[in-house]
Scaffold this active site. Structure first.
Site, short mmCIF file in Angstrom:
data_model
loop_
_atom_site.label_atom_id
_atom_site.label_comp_id
_atom_site.label_asym_id
_atom_site.label_seq_id
_atom_site.Cartn_x
_atom_site.Cartn_y
_atom_site.Cartn_z
N LYS A 1 0.86 -1.27 0.01
CA LYS A 1 0.11 0.02 -0.04
C LYS A 1 0.89 1.27 0.13
O LYS A 1 0.73 2.26 -0.78
CB LYS A 1 -0.82 0.00 1.36
CG LYS A 1 -1.89 1.26 1.59
CD LYS A 1 -2.81 0.74 2.25
CE LYS A 1 -2.67 1.22 3.90
NZ LYS A 1 -2.82 2.35 4.11
N ARG B 1 2.91 5.75 -3.49
CA ARG B 1 4.10 6.67 -3.86
C ARG B 1 4.14 6.69 -5.32
O ARG B 1 4.58 7.55 -6.01
CB ARG B 1 5.45 6.34 -3.06
CG ARG B 1 5.15 7.02 -1.59
CD ARG B 1 6.19 6.07 -0.85
NE ARG B 1 6.36 6.60 0.56
CZ ARG B 1 5.69 6.52 1.38
NH1 ARG B 1 4.56 5.83 1.42
NH2 ARG B 1 5.80 7.13 2.80
N ASP C 1 2.55 -0.05 12.04
CA ASP C 1 1.30 -0.63 11.80
C ASP C 1 1.39 -2.16 11.96
O ASP C 1 0.12 -2.73 11.69
CB ASP C 1 1.47 -0.34 9.94
CG ASP C 1 1.15 0.96 9.63
OD1 ASP C 1 0.78 1.75 10.35
OD2 ASP C 1 1.46 1.28 8.45
N ARG D 1 -5.82 2.96 18.04
CA ARG D 1 -5.42 1.64 18.17
C ARG D 1 -5.15 0.83 19.53
O ARG D 1 -5.10 -0.26 19.61
CB ARG D 1 -4.27 1.17 17.27
CG ARG D 1 -4.78 1.49 15.83
CD ARG D 1 -3.96 0.99 14.54
NE ARG D 1 -4.41 1.17 13.35
CZ ARG D 1 -4.15 1.08 12.12
NH1 ARG D 1 -2.58 1.20 12.19
NH2 ARG D 1 -4.66 1.09 11.00
N ARG E 1 -6.79 -2.62 10.34
CA ARG E 1 -5.97 -3.29 10.98
C ARG E 1 -6.30 -4.12 12.64
O ARG E 1 -5.75 -4.94 12.79
CB ARG E 1 -4.53 -2.72 11.21
CG ARG E 1 -3.93 -2.28 9.72
CD ARG E 1 -2.41 -2.22 9.86
NE ARG E 1 -2.01 -2.21 8.41
CZ ARG E 1 -1.75 -1.01 7.64
NH1 ARG E 1 -1.61 0.25 8.19
NH2 ARG E 1 -1.40 -1.27 6.47
#
Ligand code: S3P
Length: 424
Positions: free
Chosen positions: A19, A24, A309, A340, A382
């Site tokens: 991702k 980019r 992440d 999170r 996530r």
């Protein structure tokens, strides 16, 4: 989504494109003159948001499955958008695009979904103002209005390591007068620095600093995107915590700025091996992981930006480990797609794990038997995937509320789980 305990997780998989690298490639392709072809572009909804925003700026983009072709006249060809650019759930899109727009002589409004409109933007807005752009935020958040123009190069010290902010400033710097240098307190992902030379721009790198020249012209090129390292983490943890399991992931991005989770899992006793097969422009290879007896560990806070992440996946592994697992220095997790730390603490506790929330981290006391429960994703992809991995190894059945959001980064996730657990 209802998930029952699985007997094993096995298989050999190739993951959709990373991702971070896909965002980019699309942005640099749109900034470059000529044609850019991106192969294995991410299937993530976030990366579709980037393409939609770039189309809103008049860039011609064709998508054919996982191939994306961008035909651009370069930055001078970008047009004032007729409507607000909607980054939806994607923090990377709104922050990195802000940097590119800071040098464009027109006004754009950038916005996003409810979650993105809660996330901080001043960290990118303030340095872009210092470079000469007019940037208005809504109490530090989206919607954000950018009126770009002539920019001055800048030397900027990031107060927190952030690859999104670093990239935004480098993309603005390419359009500025003079050199722009960004220094970070700890290394964060360096995909922009590695990709710019493919587009013909030399990047200066010195320890934790990256510099780009002003007035740069990018030339279109081809970019092949390796498999997503962050998606890989969930499958690796599923193989470690379930019995009789082995997973092999081919063609995965193995950038050290993204694979610190592998080191942590090994320190926990995880049988996981990364084999490097190519290293330019990005390290790529395979990861093999198999059922393991895990023990707790303390994560070195300087590694946190390289596994930011993956903390949800690591917390899931920690719930099945013997002894405490501690991560600190991770207060950035409070301003991701959800808080999170709070969401993980809630989900882990609901499944019967002993967990303590710290202001900037978590302590997961492993060893407790987990049992299925009803848990909430908080609309965060996530968190949903971490809960799904926990649910696969917990006694009985679980229900995940709002599991659809996995499409934000890994739409194929539940299909892969079904195949790997023999349920497809
Ligand atoms: C990203 C950088 C990280 C990460 C995010 C993607 C990127 O955010 O959490 O998912 O592609 O640059 P920060 O740079 O804000 O830490």
């Amino acid at each position: 989504m209802r998930i029952e305990r699985a007997p094993f997780f096995r298989g050999r998989f190739t993951l959709p494109g990373d991702k971070s690298i896909s965002h980019r490639a699309a942005l640099l392709g749109a900034m470059a003159e000529g044609e850019t072809r991106v192969l294995n572009y991410s299937s993530a909804a976030d990366c579709a948001s980037t393409l939609a925003c770039l189309r809103g700026l008049g860039v011609a983009i064709r998508r054919d499955g996982t191939s994306v072709t961008i035909a651009s006249e370069g930055l001078p060809g970008w047009r004032a958008p007729a409507a607000p650019l909607d980054a939806e759930n994607s923090g990377s899109t709104i922050r990195m695009l802000a940097g590119a727009l800071a040098g464009r002589p027109f006004r754009s409004v950038l916005t996003g979904d409810e979650s993105l409109r809660r996330r901080p933007l001043e960290r990118v807005a303030a340095p872009l103002r210092a470079m000469g752009a007019t940037v208005l935020t809504t109490d530090g958040r989206a919607p954000m209005t950018i009126e770009g123009g002539r920019l001055r190069g800048l030397v900027h010290d990031l107060p927190v390591a952030s690859a999104q902010v670093k990239t935004a400033l480098l993309l603005a710097g390419l359009q500025a007068e003079g050199t722009t240098t960004v220094r970070e307190p700890f290394p964060s992902r360096d995909h922009t620095e590695r990709m710019l030379p493919l587009f013909g721009v030399a990047v200066g790198r010195d320890g934790l600093a990256a510099s780009v020249p002003g007035g740069a012209r990018l030339r279109g090129t081809d970019v092949a995107v390796p498999g997503d390292a962050s998606s890989a983490a969930f499958l690796v943890v599923a193989a470690l915590v379930l019995p009789d399991s082995e997973v092999r992931l081919d063609g995965v991005l193995l950038s050290p700025t993204r694979t610190a989770f592998v080191e942590v899992l090994r320190a926990m006793g995880g049988r996981v091996e990364a084999r490097l097969e190519a290293s330019d422009p990005e390290p790529v290879g395979s990861i093999v992981a198999s059922s393991s007896r895990l023990r707790g560990t303390t994560v070195d806070p300087t590694l946190v930006p390289s596994l930011i992440d993956e903390v949800p996946a690591l917390a899931a592994a920690a719930a099945f480990a013997e002894g405490p697992f501690t991560v600190t220095g991770a207060s950035e997790l409070r301003v991701k797609e959800s808080d999170r730390l709070a969401a993980l603490a809630e989900g882990l506790a609901a499944l019967g794990a002993r967990v303590r929330e710290l202001p900037d981290g978590l302590v997961v006391e492993g060893g407790a038997g987990l049992r299925g429960a009803r848990v909430r994703s908080h609309g965060d992809h996530r968190i949903a995937m971490a809960l799904a991995v926990l649910a696969l190894a917990a006694e009985g059945a679980s229900e995940i509320e709002g599991a659809d959001c996995v499409g934000v980064s890994f739409p194929e996730f539940f299909a892969v789980l079904a195949r790997g657990t023999g349920r497809a």
